[in-house]
Design a protein around this motif. Structure first.
Motif, PDB file in Angstrom:
ATOM      1  N   THR A 115       3.264   3.949   0.246  1.00 54.16           N
ATOM      2  CA  THR A 115       3.929   2.754  -0.283  1.00 54.16           C
ATOM      3  C   THR A 115       3.379   1.439   0.277  1.00 54.16           C
ATOM      4  O   THR A 115       3.391   0.427  -0.424  1.00 54.16           O
ATOM      5  CB  THR A 115       5.447   2.826  -0.017  1.00 54.16           C
ATOM      6  OG1 THR A 115       5.687   2.966   1.383  1.00 54.16           O
ATOM      7  CG2 THR A 115       6.074   3.995  -0.764  1.00 54.16           C
ATOM      8  N   GLN A 116       2.883   1.438   1.510  1.00 57.83           N
ATOM      9  CA  GLN A 116       2.366   0.200   2.094  1.00 57.83           C
ATOM     10  C   GLN A 116       1.165  -0.371   1.340  1.00 57.83           C
ATOM     11  O   GLN A 116       1.143  -1.565   1.057  1.00 57.83           O
ATOM     12  CB  GLN A 116       2.027   0.401   3.566  1.00 57.83           C
ATOM     13  CG  GLN A 116       3.234   0.408   4.460  1.00 57.83           C
ATOM     14  CD  GLN A 116       2.872   0.629   5.916  1.00 57.83           C
ATOM     15  OE1 GLN A 116       1.719   0.922   6.244  1.00 57.83           O
ATOM     16  NE2 GLN A 116       3.848   0.487   6.804  1.00 57.83           N
ATOM     17  N   PRO A 117       0.153   0.430   1.000  1.00 55.99           N
ATOM     18  CA  PRO A 117      -0.979  -0.143   0.249  1.00 55.99           C
ATOM     19  C   PRO A 117      -0.585  -0.684  -1.121  1.00 55.99           C
ATOM     20  O   PRO A 117      -1.188  -1.638  -1.606  1.00 55.99           O
ATOM     21  CB  PRO A 117      -1.951   1.031   0.101  1.00 55.99           C
ATOM     22  CG  PRO A 117      -1.590   1.976   1.174  1.00 55.99           C
ATOM     23  CD  PRO A 117      -0.124   1.804   1.394  1.00 55.99           C
ATOM     24  N   ILE A 118       0.441  -0.106  -1.724  1.00 58.51           N
ATOM     25  CA  ILE A 118       0.903  -0.608  -3.020  1.00 58.51           C
ATOM     26  C   ILE A 118       1.445  -2.017  -2.848  1.00 58.51           C
ATOM     27  O   ILE A 118       1.106  -2.928  -3.609  1.00 58.51           O
ATOM     28  CB  ILE A 118       1.972   0.336  -3.612  1.00 58.51           C
ATOM     29  CG1 ILE A 118       1.346   1.686  -3.963  1.00 58.51           C
ATOM     30  CG2 ILE A 118       2.621  -0.285  -4.845  1.00 58.51           C
ATOM     31  CD1 ILE A 118       2.341   2.760  -4.333  1.00 58.51           C
ATOM     32  N   ALA A 119       2.277  -2.213  -1.838  1.00 57.36           N
ATOM     33  CA  ALA A 119       2.850  -3.542  -1.585  1.00 57.36           C
ATOM     34  C   ALA A 119       1.771  -4.540  -1.172  1.00 57.36           C
ATOM     35  O   ALA A 119       1.799  -5.701  -1.581  1.00 57.36           O
ATOM     36  CB  ALA A 119       3.923  -3.445  -0.507  1.00 57.36           C
ATOM     37  N   GLN A 120       0.802  -4.097  -0.375  1.00 57.40           N
ATOM     38  CA  GLN A 120      -0.266  -4.994   0.076  1.00 57.40           C
ATOM     39  C   GLN A 120      -1.174  -5.426  -1.061  1.00 57.40           C
ATOM     40  O   GLN A 120      -1.742  -6.506  -1.031  1.00 57.40           O
ATOM     41  CB  GLN A 120      -1.087  -4.318   1.172  1.00 57.40           C
ATOM     42  CG  GLN A 120      -0.336  -4.161   2.471  1.00 57.40           C
ATOM     43  CD  GLN A 120      -1.109  -3.340   3.498  1.00 57.40           C
ATOM     44  OE1 GLN A 120      -2.151  -2.774   3.191  1.00 57.40           O
ATOM     45  NE2 GLN A 120      -0.571  -3.273   4.707  1.00 57.40           N
ATOM     46  N   HIS A 129       5.858   3.441  -9.325  1.00 52.44           N
ATOM     47  CA  HIS A 129       5.384   2.142  -8.843  1.00 52.44           C
ATOM     48  C   HIS A 129       4.593   1.391  -9.889  1.00 52.44           C
ATOM     49  O   HIS A 129       4.050   1.979 -10.820  1.00 52.44           O
ATOM     50  CB  HIS A 129       4.537   2.329  -7.580  1.00 52.44           C
ATOM     51  CG  HIS A 129       3.379   3.265  -7.760  1.00 52.44           C
ATOM     52  ND1 HIS A 129       2.113   2.828  -8.036  1.00 52.44           N
ATOM     53  CD2 HIS A 129       3.301   4.618  -7.692  1.00 52.44           C
ATOM     54  CE1 HIS A 129       1.295   3.875  -8.137  1.00 52.44           C
ATOM     55  NE2 HIS A 129       1.997   4.974  -7.930  1.00 52.44           N
ATOM     56  N   LYS A 130       4.556   0.060  -9.714  1.00 51.82           N
ATOM     57  CA  LYS A 130       3.684  -0.811 -10.502  1.00 51.82           C
ATOM     58  C   LYS A 130       2.532  -1.173  -9.593  1.00 51.82           C
ATOM     59  O   LYS A 130       2.745  -1.677  -8.490  1.00 51.82           O
ATOM     60  CB  LYS A 130       4.418  -2.074 -10.943  1.00 51.82           C
ATOM     61  CG  LYS A 130       5.401  -1.858 -12.047  1.00 51.82           C
ATOM     62  CD  LYS A 130       5.997  -3.171 -12.485  1.00 51.82           C
ATOM     63  CE  LYS A 130       7.006  -2.942 -13.585  1.00 51.82           C
ATOM     64  NZ  LYS A 130       7.637  -4.201 -14.006  1.00 51.82           N
ATOM     65  N   SER A 131       1.319  -0.909 -10.045  1.00 48.17           N
ATOM     66  CA  SER A 131       0.140  -1.143  -9.217  1.00 48.17           C
ATOM     67  C   SER A 131      -1.008  -1.635 -10.071  1.00 48.17           C
ATOM     68  O   SER A 131      -1.085  -1.333 -11.257  1.00 48.17           O
ATOM     69  CB  SER A 131      -0.299   0.150  -8.525  1.00 48.17           C
ATOM     70  OG  SER A 131       0.710   0.659  -7.725  1.00 48.17           O
ATOM     71  N   PRO A 132      -1.955  -2.330  -9.437  1.00 51.52           N
ATOM     72  CA  PRO A 132      -3.192  -2.654 -10.145  1.00 51.52           C
ATOM     73  C   PRO A 132      -3.997  -1.372 -10.352  1.00 51.52           C
ATOM     74  O   PRO A 132      -4.006  -0.498  -9.478  1.00 51.52           O
ATOM     75  CB  PRO A 132      -3.913  -3.623  -9.215  1.00 51.52           C
ATOM     76  CG  PRO A 132      -3.173  -3.626  -7.934  1.00 51.52           C
ATOM     77  CD  PRO A 132      -1.881  -2.933  -8.118  1.00 51.52           C
TER      78      PRO A 132
END
Length: 119
Positions: free
Chosen positions: A27-32, A65-68
């Protein structure tokens, strides 16, 4: 950003605190990266459909999750390098739209019978 669903199967021998740490690593890399973790579901320990690395069970975690899109490749690479991940799968989440209610064949037959009886 797209909406994704990632399902991860961890080694069943991991302690609960270790599973929590592993989920944080996801989850941390998604938020970053500017994404957003919508939901984390812990499905717990379940029996696998087939043996993976001599394991019959696995600890399942599902992350919505929403991610690039560029982040998905990096997540895949990290999962492959992580020894405690047995399997993982990331898919584009389907857009939720209301489904039309379908009538069963029994309903159609009774509707036809009542129409014939009315004549």
């Amino acid at each position: 950003m797209k909406l994704y669903e990632t399902t991860i199967i961890y080694d069943p021998g991991l302690e609960e605190t270790r599973v929590t740490e592993e989920v944080e690593r996801v989850t941390q890399p998604i938020a970053q990266a500017g994404g957003e973790v919508i939901e984390v579901q812990r499905w717990g320990k379940r029996k696998l459909a087939y043996i993976i690395r001599k394991r019959r069970d696995g600890t399942y975690v599902h992350v919505k999750h929403k991610s690039p899109p560029a982040l998905i490749g990096e997540m895949d690479r990290r999962f492959r390098l992580n020894e405690s991940v047995l399997r993982h799968l990331t898919v584009v989440a389907p857009k939720e739209s209301p489904r039309p209610v379908e009538e069963s064949k029994g309903t159609e037959a009774s509707a036809g019978a009542s129409a014939a009886a009315a004549e």
